[in-house]
Design an enzyme around this catalytic site. Structure first.
Site, short mmCIF file in Angstrom:
data_model
loop_
_atom_site.label_atom_id
_atom_site.label_comp_id
_atom_site.label_asym_id
_atom_site.label_seq_id
_atom_site.Cartn_x
_atom_site.Cartn_y
_atom_site.Cartn_z
CB CYS A 75 -47.39 9.97 -7.06
SG CYS A 75 -48.22 10.13 -8.65
CG HIS A 133 -42.85 11.56 -6.73
ND1 HIS A 133 -44.21 11.46 -6.90
CD2 HIS A 133 -42.53 12.87 -6.90
CE1 HIS A 133 -44.71 12.65 -7.16
NE2 HIS A 133 -43.71 13.53 -7.16
CA CA Z 1 -49.62 7.99 -9.10
#
Ligand code: CA
Length: 465
Positions: A75, A133
């Site tokens: 990610c 993130h």
């Molecule tokens: Ca991901």
């Protein structure tokens, strides 16, 4: 008095029409990102059980990239790549960040500009809806990185039902598990949400478009669906009563919630008359993790976290009626860096990024004006695993693990079943040289990541002492 008011009306008209012309000249960008969605789990790649009619519209009314890549197979670094338009390894970003809101070094270097920073210089308003993130420290949060607005969460994933969001202050959490349970943030303020969060993100996205109809905007709609935990409300689960495998059924229901949201966004763009001059892009941030969330990469080998195609080749489609063809399938390798270069390519007098970007404006390639391949080579490095990949424009792909090379011809063998390294030693030699040359431009990782958590916590406590 009469003269004054007609003058005022005339000036107002001038202002409004200037704003209108400016808005018309500058295309909007809507970037929709799915989290951990498998390559085979969209209708436009032939999925028969997971249904994505709205996402399919982007491909059907625009271009579907059969060889669309992300720059990393997990990610956080994948997002750092497409938001800067650069290989994250150039600035030490090749690990998943840890959730640690007091560490200003745990996230994306402030030397880097984001898409929102660059577009902001052209007068765009930007909003992140959903998952960030890229660092939880205040100096690393979305509104410190060019976004005008933010509604969502700072960590790598989240609980989906509002009743589970019990931690009031996201700045006092220091574990991944805790970060999943924080209230959502509006800007920097924690707020109480009442909807299933996938639906809440769709609502916020539509509202953002609605209030920005007369100025150029960048909407970054980063769903955490269908990333774990697998949580779906009954209304979506009911659509999939025919799927017996419970994990796959939950996964399909979560994808459907996201797909409905994409439908709401596309309907709002049409209603406001903005759809022709808006670039809408759909991608997954990495390949499907398979058993972890019930995803499928179809015939591709491998999964999230690795450098086989199942880790890095993702569903990738874009729709932009004013600039690119309709119903086209484009097979040459492209990468998510190209999103930034493509939107900049469509802006008259576009701002120049401060750092050289690795993306290519795809418009001439899609219209047929440019005949060559957009990228002579695409590269990957996973520092911790000592593994590399390179794909040449003719779809020859070399993988290097512990200095052992494998060579595949993706054009003939996209499942990577026939290793040609022994047969084609000169190709292997050439590609090795390309990787070495590219690596000279890179930095080592600048922060410890998710897999080094214990080491990181030890270092933090040593600092405190
Ligand atoms: Ca991901």
């Amino acid at each position: 008095m009469k003269v004054h008011s007609s003058f005022a009306i005339a000036s107002m008209f001038l202002l409004l029409s200037t704003a209108h012309v400016a808005a018309q000249g500058k295309p909007n960008l809507v970037l929709v990102v799915a989290d951990d969605l498998g390559y085979a789990d969209v209708g436009f790649h032939g999925s028969e059980d997971v249904l994505t009619p709205h996402i399919d519209r982007i491909a059907r009314e625009g271009v579907m990239f059969s060889s669309g890549y992300v720059s990393f197979s997990v990610c956080s670094p994948s997002r750092a790549g497409f938001l800067t338009g650069r290989y994250g390894q150039r600035f030490g970003y090749e690990r998943n960040v840890l959730y640690y809101p007091t560490d200003a070094g745990m996230g994306m270097s402030r030397e880097e500009e984001t898409m929102a920073d660059i577009l902001g210089r052209a007068g765009y308003r930007s909003m992140l809806v959903g998952k960030w993130h890229l660092g939880a420290h205040p100096s690393l949060q979305p509104q410190a990185r060019g976004f005008s607005e933010f509604y969502g969460f700072l960590g790598g994933g989240h609980q989906y039902f509002p009743d589970s969001l019990r931690i009031v202050d996201p700045m006092k959490v220091f574990t991944e598990e805790g970060s999943y349970r924080t209230l959502l943030n509006r800007g920097t303020q924690p707020v109480t949400e009442t909807e299933y969060i996938t639906d809440a993100f769709s609502r916020e996205a539509v509202a953002f478009i609605d209030r920005n109809r007369s100025n150029p905007f960048f909407l970054y709609l980063a769903y955490n669906a269908p990333h774990n935990p697998l949580q779906a409300p009954p209304a979506y689960l009911e659509r999939y009563s025919h799927i017996k495998d419970q994990k796959r059924r939950n996964y399909a229901a979560m994808v459907s919630a996201m797909d409905d949201g994409v439908g709401r966004v596309l309907a709002k763009l049409r209603e406001t008359g903005l759809d022709k001059n808006t670039l809408v892009v759909f991608i997954s941030d990495n390949g499907g993790p398979l058993a972890d969330n019930g995803s499928s990469n179809g015939s591709l080998r491998g999964k999230k976290g690795g450098l086989y195609e199942g880790g890095i080749r993702v569903p990738f489609a874009m729709r932009w009626p004013e600039k690119i063809p309709t119903g086209k399938v484009y097979d040459r390798p492209v990468i998510t860096f190209d999103i930034l270069a493509t939107i900049l390519g469509g802006i008259p007098d576009a701002p120049r990024p401060k750092q050289a970007i690795d993306g290519v404006d795809l418009i001439p390639f899609l219209t047929g004006k440019a005949k060559n391949a957009p990228h002579p080579y695409l590269f990957w490095r996973q520092y911790d695993q000592r593994s590399y990949a390179v794909i040449r424009s003719d779809q020859k792909k070399m993988l290097l693990r512990a200095d052992t090379a494998s060579l595949f011809d993706l054009g003939a063998d996209r499942s990577e079943t026939r290793d040609l390294a022994q047969e084609k030693k000169s190709v292997v030699r050439k590609l090795r040289r390309k990787i070495s040359a590219w690596e000279k431009e890179l930095k080592p990782p600048s922060f410890l990541g998710l897999t080094q958590r214990a080491e990181y916590i030890r270092a933090q406590s040593a600092i405190k002492k």
